[in-house]
Scaffold this active site. Sequence first.
Site, PDB file in Angstrom:
ATOM      1  CG  ASP A 181       2.114   6.962  -2.054  1.00 13.41           C
ATOM      2  OD1 ASP A 181       2.665   6.523  -1.025  1.00 13.41           O
ATOM      3  OD2 ASP A 181       2.538   6.733  -3.191  1.00 13.41           O
ATOM      4  CG  HIS A 182       1.207   3.934   3.404  1.00 10.40           C
ATOM      5  ND1 HIS A 182       1.206   3.054   2.359  1.00 10.40           N
ATOM      6  CD2 HIS A 182       2.203   3.524   4.219  1.00 10.40           C
ATOM      7  CE1 HIS A 182       2.156   2.148   2.544  1.00 10.40           C
ATOM      8  NE2 HIS A 182       2.776   2.411   3.670  1.00 10.40           N
ATOM      9  CG  HIS A 244       4.693   3.305  -1.576  1.00 14.89           C
ATOM     10  ND1 HIS A 244       3.525   3.984  -1.385  1.00 14.89           N
ATOM     11  CD2 HIS A 244       4.411   2.008  -1.296  1.00 14.89           C
ATOM     12  CE1 HIS A 244       2.571   3.147  -0.996  1.00 14.89           C
ATOM     13  NE2 HIS A 244       3.090   1.935  -0.943  1.00 14.89           N
TER      14      HIS A 244
HETATM   15  C1  BG6 Z   1       2.090  -1.206   0.493  1.00 19.37           C
HETATM   16  C2  BG6 Z   1       2.403  -2.413  -0.354  1.00 19.37           C
HETATM   17  O1  BG6 Z   1       1.583  -0.172  -0.278  1.00 19.37           O
HETATM   18  O2  BG6 Z   1       3.272  -0.769   1.145  1.00 19.37           O
HETATM   19  C3  BG6 Z   1       2.978  -3.516   0.513  1.00 19.37           C
HETATM   20  O3  BG6 Z   1       1.223  -2.873  -0.971  1.00 19.37           O
HETATM   21  C4  BG6 Z   1       4.163  -3.015   1.277  1.00 19.37           C
HETATM   22  O4  BG6 Z   1       3.339  -4.641  -0.268  1.00 19.37           O
HETATM   23  C5  BG6 Z   1       3.830  -1.731   2.016  1.00 19.37           C
HETATM   24  O5  BG6 Z   1       4.521  -4.014   2.205  1.00 19.37           O
HETATM   25  C6  BG6 Z   1       5.071  -1.125   2.627  1.00 19.37           C
HETATM   26  O6  BG6 Z   1       4.673  -0.096   3.474  1.00 19.37           O
HETATM   27  P1  BG6 Z   1       5.534   0.275   4.744  1.00 19.37           P
HETATM   28  O7  BG6 Z   1       4.863   1.472   5.312  1.00 19.37           O
HETATM   29  O8  BG6 Z   1       5.485  -0.919   5.656  1.00 19.37           O
HETATM   30  O9  BG6 Z   1       6.916   0.537   4.229  1.00 19.37           O
END
Ligand code: BG6
Length: 488
Positions: A181-182, A244
């Site tokens: 989960d980045h 997230h």
């Molecule tokens: C991803 C989603 O996991 O997270 C995307 O699939 C979203 O739709 C993105 O844009 C948002 O990540 P960040 O790091 O740009 O907030």
Amino acid sequence: MTEPNDLPTTIVIFGASGDLTARKLVPALYHLFGKERLPEKFRVIGLSRTNWSDETFREKMREAAQTFAGDQFDQDQWGPFSEHLHYFPFDMTEESLYEDCLAHICGLEDGPANRLFYLATAPQFFPIAVEYMGKHGMTAEKEGWRRVIIEKPFGSDLPSALELNRVLHEYLHEHQIYRIDHYLAKETVQNLLVFRFGNAIFEPIWNRNYIDHVQITAAENVDVGHRGGYYDESGVFRDMFQNHLLQLVSLVAMEAPASFNAGALRNEKFKALAAVREIPAEAMGEEIVVGQYEGYLETDEVVEGSRTPTYAAVRFWLDNWRWQGVPFYVRSGKALCDKTTEILIKFKTPPHNMFPMGPGEPIRGNMLSICVQPDEGIHLRFEAKVPDTPAKMRSVDMEFHYSDDFGDLVIPEAYERLLLDALNGDASLFTRADSIEEAWRIIDPILQVCEAGLIPTAKYEKGSWGPKEADKFLARDGRRWQMGCWHE
Ligand code: BG6
């Protein structure tokens, strides 16, 4: 005897000709190489159906690194790094090819090695890849460790997530599985733990006695772009909430772990998620607002008349001693007016106001906002006396910006941290099976109600803050959405 940590390491990327490899994985590995954080002996083997040679793969990755590593790209450093890159054309759905693939990997390794497999593929291939890897001896930890990184989405509802976990556990132990989960690897998200548990002054007031409510906003100004097909099946709940946003909720709500290790941290996060009340179908209209931006239906690959929400706001309740009665308002959407992610803690107002206030001047509660991105930092808003007045109050901010205090340190991409942690066997920032399932337990009933069309999807203008209904939703509770870090 050679310890696993002294063995060479092979990083095998499934889906190596895809976007994720080019945009995130190879640039992250390249940065780690530059910082001398990769194992001394390592190689990266890209697998995918495209018929590339090592040279073509290296060239494609160089172009990507140049584009996505920006100013930090250094041709002199790229040269030695690229020698570690290899490519093997491979169709992961063909079981008969796995023996060849393994032989190719072993041929390059020339002796025992650790292996990190990265499934950077479409989610429907996760079970099949793990099953064939397992059946052909790729996951057994005989000489060296074997770890598998899995990208999101992890299932599309609770039954599919349970099934995916079942397949994974048939061939892998939980300690070999790294579910990404980045958001968890964002510096500001990791800092939540230090902020809460590395300081003594916040934790005593981090509860229902002092906190009025919590708001979490993840706003994006981009629309779904060319991802219409994927997004229309997912919508904001699968794309952002199940992973997230619920991870952010758990980090804000969790109790202090006894130690900073994956087991202790993940136990506490799981308990926080387990405390989130499941919203009963009949209360859904009270607890959630869903929206879709105008023009979404014209996006390529979006089903005609689709009700998929591109925006949602949800009021979550946590049933435990710390949070009883404190709402967590969580919202996220595409095509909004800005890209910003923020956690806002709104404190209660003083129990008694001794100051003369003008008409319509309510006393305000303090506000702590944690800006996850883009202007990473923390703001604490409190009341101050306006000079040269008897006791007129105005809100002022105490601000911490990463760029001021750590200006010379470039905040690394989340994937750098995640790849490094997986190589080092630290699973703290990865999601454990039980938390994934718990998050689906919370999201599934919402999906069912939305997909059955039982609550209306409000339209909103692109470039706005979402549907008006979301403002009314908070106004009903006598509150409003606030952004402490976002300046209009
Ligand atoms: C991803 C989603 O996991 O997270 C995307 O699939 C979203 O739709 C993105 O844009 C948002 O990540 P960040 O790091 O740009 O907030």
